[in-house]
Design an enzyme around this catalytic site. Structure first.
Site, PDB file in Angstrom:
ATOM      1  N   GLU A   1       6.526   3.989   3.109  1.00 16.03           N
ATOM      2  CA  GLU A   1       6.526   5.121   4.025  1.00 16.03           C
ATOM      3  C   GLU A   1       7.936   5.605   4.354  1.00 16.03           C
ATOM      4  O   GLU A   1       8.150   6.776   4.643  1.00 16.03           O
ATOM      5  CB  GLU A   1       5.795   4.752   5.323  1.00 16.03           C
ATOM      6  CG  GLU A   1       4.319   4.406   5.153  1.00 16.03           C
ATOM      7  CD  GLU A   1       3.480   5.618   4.774  1.00 16.03           C
ATOM      8  OE1 GLU A   1       4.022   6.746   4.742  1.00 16.03           O
ATOM      9  OE2 GLU A   1       2.273   5.445   4.497  1.00 16.03           O
TER      10      GLU A   1
ATOM     11  N   ASP B   1       1.274  -0.624  -1.895  1.00 15.73           N
ATOM     12  CA  ASP B   1       2.208  -0.529  -0.782  1.00 15.73           C
ATOM     13  C   ASP B   1       1.722  -1.417   0.364  1.00 15.73           C
ATOM     14  O   ASP B   1       0.522  -1.679   0.503  1.00 15.73           O
ATOM     15  CB  ASP B   1       2.358   0.921  -0.308  1.00 15.73           C
ATOM     16  CG  ASP B   1       1.131   1.774  -0.617  1.00 15.73           C
ATOM     17  OD1 ASP B   1       0.000   1.241  -0.580  1.00 15.73           O
ATOM     18  OD2 ASP B   1       1.293   2.953  -0.914  1.00 15.73           O
TER      19      ASP B   1
END
EC number: 3.5.1.47
Length: 209
Positions: A132, A73
């Site tokens: 997120e 990520d």
């Protein structure tokens, strides 16, 4: 292979430029430039207009029988950094408070290793935006960025192998099927990942003593 000091500098630079979901343009540019400095003989780099901060890098294997996917990520959180570190966030109100700067650094280290040591099988690295929030993984899936067949390796706090059974349509880049068996290459990816993560953790411990 990237040295310990080079990995530390990569992580610190990434820590200084945190960006929110789908806004990771500086991060994306830095990742692209860093990968461009690696041996390109086995690499195939892909970017996507539909998801402009996403990055995929395929390491072509010598005799590929399968593809292993490595995901990291790249986005940060809306948090004001108050650590006082010399490499603190330069973006007010945004911080890599969830460790994605470390995740990216480890992924780059593993990718760099395999760019210099061609694996037997293919390895697909996915630098995913918007983990997120904003559903970056789902967006990539729905855009058909993956296809084929792969085992996925992910880093989130610790190293783990995840086998998935998603079915997707585009050709060549990673439709995943359940295949619960241990692979030598998967073990190699995990070993290299642990080695790089260990170097970064040792440096972090030295910093706080």
């Amino acid at each position: 292979m990237l040295t310990e000091e080079e990995l530390i500098q990569i992580r610190r630079h990434l820590h200084q430029i945190p960006e929110l979901a789908l806004q990771e343009f500086d991060t994306h540019q830095y990742l692209v430039e860093t990968v461009a400095g690696f041996n390109q003989a086995f690499l195939e780099v892909r970017t996507f207009k539909e998801l402009p901060t996403a990055l995929m890098v395929l390491v072509h294997g010598q005799n590929p029988q399968r593809t292993i996917g490595y995901r990291t990520d790249i986005d940060a959180l809306p948090v004001e950094e108050q650590t006082g570190l010399p490499y603190s966030s330069t973006h007010p109100g945004i911080m890599h408070a969830c460790g994605h700067d470390i995740h990216m650094t480890v992924a780059l280290g593993v990718l760099n290793y395999f760019s210099e040591h061609q694996p037997q099988d293919n390895i697909l690295f996915f630098f995913q935006p918007a983990e997120e929030s904003e559903n970056g993984g789902k967006r990539a899936y729905e855009l058909g960025l993956f296809s084929g067949k792969c085992e996925r390796v992910g880093l989130r706090g610790f190293v783990r192998v995840r086998i998935c059974d998603e079915k997707q349509s585009a050709e060549g880049w990673g439709r995943c099927v359940r295949e619960p068996r241990k692979l030598i290459l998967t073990s190699m990816v995990r070993a290299v990942t642990r080695r790089i993560l260990k170097m970064l953790m040792i440096q972090s411990l030295r910093q706080h003593h």
